[in-house]
Design a protein around this motif. Structure first.
Motif, PDB file in Angstrom:
ATOM      1  N   TYR A 194      58.183  18.781  20.331  1.00 53.35           N
ATOM      2  CA  TYR A 194      58.801  17.362  20.603  1.00 53.35           C
ATOM      3  C   TYR A 194      58.929  16.932  21.363  1.00 53.35           C
ATOM      4  N   GLU A 195      58.910  17.084  22.988  1.00 50.88           N
ATOM      5  CA  GLU A 195      58.721  17.006  24.193  1.00 50.88           C
ATOM      6  C   GLU A 195      58.006  16.075  24.369  1.00 50.88           C
ATOM      7  N   SER A 196      56.480  15.749  24.472  1.00 49.25           N
ATOM      8  CA  SER A 196      55.244  15.185  24.377  1.00 49.25           C
ATOM      9  C   SER A 196      55.545  13.950  23.453  1.00 49.25           C
ATOM     10  N   CYS A 197      55.855  14.214  22.837  1.00 49.39           N
ATOM     11  CA  CYS A 197      55.854  13.453  21.505  1.00 49.39           C
ATOM     12  C   CYS A 197      56.871  12.049  22.231  1.00 49.39           C
ATOM     13  N   LEU A 198      57.987  13.136  22.364  1.00 48.80           N
ATOM     14  CA  LEU A 198      59.490  11.880  23.425  1.00 48.80           C
ATOM     15  C   LEU A 198      58.270  10.957  24.110  1.00 48.80           C
ATOM     16  N   THR A 199      57.769  11.854  25.395  1.00 52.16           N
ATOM     17  CA  THR A 199      57.452  11.622  26.461  1.00 52.16           C
ATOM     18  C   THR A 199      56.349   9.676  26.446  1.00 52.16           C
ATOM     19  N   LYS A 200      55.359  10.069  24.707  1.00 50.78           N
ATOM     20  CA  LYS A 200      54.630   8.673  24.668  1.00 50.78           C
ATOM     21  C   LYS A 200      55.638   7.599  23.897  1.00 50.78           C
ATOM     22  N   PHE A 201      56.864   8.239  23.468  1.00 42.32           N
ATOM     23  CA  PHE A 201      57.496   6.993  22.766  1.00 42.32           C
ATOM     24  C   PHE A 201      57.977   6.084  24.539  1.00 42.32           C
ATOM     25  N   LYS A 202      58.282   6.947  25.527  1.00 44.98           N
ATOM     26  CA  LYS A 202      59.084   6.750  26.365  1.00 44.98           C
ATOM     27  C   LYS A 202      58.835   6.018  27.498  1.00 44.98           C
ATOM     28  N   ARG A 203      56.860   5.994  27.583  1.00 45.15           N
ATOM     29  CA  ARG A 203      55.687   5.191  27.814  1.00 45.15           C
ATOM     30  C   ARG A 203      55.591   4.085  27.691  1.00 45.15           C
ATOM     31  N   ARG A 204      56.075   3.694  26.030  1.00 45.67           N
ATOM     32  CA  ARG A 204      56.280   2.829  25.036  1.00 45.67           C
ATOM     33  C   ARG A 204      57.252   2.170  25.233  1.00 45.67           C
ATOM     34  N   GLU A 205      58.307   2.479  26.010  1.00 45.33           N
ATOM     35  CA  GLU A 205      59.386   1.794  25.823  1.00 45.33           C
ATOM     36  C   GLU A 205      59.891   1.739  24.064  1.00 45.33           C
ATOM     37  N   GLN A 206      59.859   3.020  23.517  1.00 44.01           N
ATOM     38  CA  GLN A 206      59.825   3.266  21.545  1.00 44.01           C
ATOM     39  C   GLN A 206      61.233   3.781  22.109  1.00 44.01           C
ATOM     40  N   TRP A 207      62.420   2.989  22.307  1.00 36.17           N
ATOM     41  CA  TRP A 207      63.748   3.679  22.145  1.00 36.17           C
ATOM     42  C   TRP A 207      64.108   4.008  20.918  1.00 36.17           C
ATOM     43  N   ASP A 208      64.012   3.279  19.282  1.00 35.53           N
ATOM     44  CA  ASP A 208      64.994   3.164  18.793  1.00 35.53           C
ATOM     45  C   ASP A 208      64.133   4.469  17.809  1.00 35.53           C
ATOM     46  N   TRP A 209      62.644   4.682  18.312  1.00 38.14           N
ATOM     47  CA  TRP A 209      61.553   6.598  17.648  1.00 38.14           C
ATOM     48  C   TRP A 209      62.349   7.205  18.118  1.00 38.14           C
ATOM     49  N   MET A 210      62.664   7.661  19.781  1.00 37.16           N
ATOM     50  CA  MET A 210      63.561   7.939  20.211  1.00 37.16           C
ATOM     51  C   MET A 210      64.333   8.626  19.804  1.00 37.16           C
ATOM     52  N   ILE A 211      65.532   7.398  19.381  1.00 38.22           N
ATOM     53  CA  ILE A 211      66.513   7.853  19.140  1.00 38.22           C
ATOM     54  C   ILE A 211      66.480   8.376  17.647  1.00 38.22           C
ATOM     55  N   TRP A 212      65.799   8.094  16.482  1.00 36.83           N
ATOM     56  CA  TRP A 212      65.896   8.654  15.540  1.00 36.83           C
ATOM     57  C   TRP A 212      64.650  10.402  16.045  1.00 36.83           C
ATOM     58  N   PHE A 213      63.482  10.402  16.683  1.00 35.82           N
ATOM     59  CA  PHE A 213      63.504  11.663  16.275  1.00 35.82           C
ATOM     60  C   PHE A 213      64.313  12.849  17.203  1.00 35.82           C
ATOM     61  N   THR A 214      65.080  12.330  17.997  1.00 36.24           N
ATOM     62  CA  THR A 214      66.097  13.239  18.784  1.00 36.24           C
ATOM     63  C   THR A 214      66.723  13.349  17.942  1.00 36.24           C
ATOM     64  N   SER A 215      66.931  12.469  17.093  1.00 32.79           N
ATOM     65  CA  SER A 215      68.478  12.909  16.065  1.00 32.79           C
ATOM     66  C   SER A 215      67.704  13.863  14.881  1.00 32.79           C
ATOM     67  N   SER A 216      66.660  13.988  14.411  1.00 28.92           N
ATOM     68  CA  SER A 216      65.763  14.719  13.579  1.00 28.92           C
ATOM     69  C   SER A 216      65.558  15.871  13.933  1.00 28.92           C
ATOM     70  N   ALA A 217      65.820  15.656  15.596  1.00 30.60           N
ATOM     71  CA  ALA A 217      64.988  18.078  16.161  1.00 30.60           C
ATOM     72  C   ALA A 217      66.440  17.992  16.705  1.00 30.60           C
ATOM     73  N   ILE A 218      67.737  17.637  16.971  1.00 27.49           N
ATOM     74  CA  ILE A 218      68.974  17.839  16.499  1.00 27.49           C
ATOM     75  C   ILE A 218      69.640  18.337  15.234  1.00 27.49           C
ATOM     76  N   GLY A 219      69.580  17.591  14.432  1.00 28.07           N
ATOM     77  CA  GLY A 219      69.508  17.634  12.878  1.00 28.07           C
ATOM     78  C   GLY A 219      69.113  19.126  12.467  1.00 28.07           C
ATOM     79  N   ALA A 220      67.916  19.485  12.775  1.00 27.89           N
ATOM     80  CA  ALA A 220      66.888  20.796  12.717  1.00 27.89           C
ATOM     81  C   ALA A 220      67.979  21.585  13.643  1.00 27.89           C
ATOM     82  N   GLY A 221      68.660  21.576  14.652  1.00 28.21           N
ATOM     83  CA  GLY A 221      68.947  23.024  15.774  1.00 28.21           C
ATOM     84  C   GLY A 221      68.019  22.831  17.316  1.00 28.21           C
ATOM     85  N   ILE A 222      67.083  22.242  16.910  1.00 26.54           N
ATOM     86  CA  ILE A 222      65.921  21.912  17.340  1.00 26.54           C
ATOM     87  C   ILE A 222      66.496  20.969  18.899  1.00 26.54           C
TER      88      ILE A 222
END
Length: 172
Positions: free
Chosen positions: A1-29
């Protein structure tokens, strides 16, 4: 998860980061990195109330927030017009042993600029623990911001009063 988030961050894809972290938190990660990157994406997306909500996930999951996360939650409270909340988290940050950083000072000054300034807080920045670095390389940025805040509220005498903090010997 964190490696994907790092890629989103480098590209400044904030909405994707928010969606991705919401999914992770929702899955208990939940991890420090996931929460930290979620807060960064929320700050960049101007979603200040969600930053504050996410901050509470650190405590609920037994994860200690770092200094940068505290800076983000203080700034988010200020930008959400919650001065009491900003003061609360700033005090909590100090209780945890984190020093006041240039970033914290600039966040506070930006908040003061929006809400009319606060001379006592400015004095704490100039003379308190954070005053230790006022001769450092970042000091000019903070001093300029204090002068701007004081100028914005038309307090020119107080703006001139901080000129002695500048290291004018470096000028030709």
């Amino acid at each position: 998860y964190e490696s994907c988030l790092t890629k989103f961050k480098r590209r400044e894809q904030w909405d994707w980061m928010i969606w991705f972290t919401s999914s992770a938190i929702g899955a208990g990660i939940v991890s420090e990195g996931i929460l930290r990157m979620r807060i960064r994406a929320l700050v960049e997306s101007n979603r200040y109330r969600q930053v504050i909500e996410t901050f509470h996930l650190f405590e609920r999951n037994g994860i200690a927030p770092n200094k940068a996360v505290y800076d983000d939650v203080v700034m988010s409270n200020l930008l959400a017009a919650d001065l009491a909340g900003a003061e609360f988290y700033l005090a909590e940050k100090a209780e945890k042993g984190f020093t006041t950083s240039v970033r914290t000072c600039l966040s506070l000054l930006d908040g003061m600029r929006t809400f009319g300034g606060n001379k006592s807080m400015e004095e704490k920045i100039l003379t308190g623990e954070s005053g230790k670095w006022l001769r450092g390389r970042d000091s000019v940025v903070v001093l300029n911001r204090i002068m701007s805040v004081r100028g914005d509220r038309r307090d020119i005498t107080d703006a001139y009063d901080i000129l002695h903090y500048y290291n004018l010997e470096l000028l030709p």
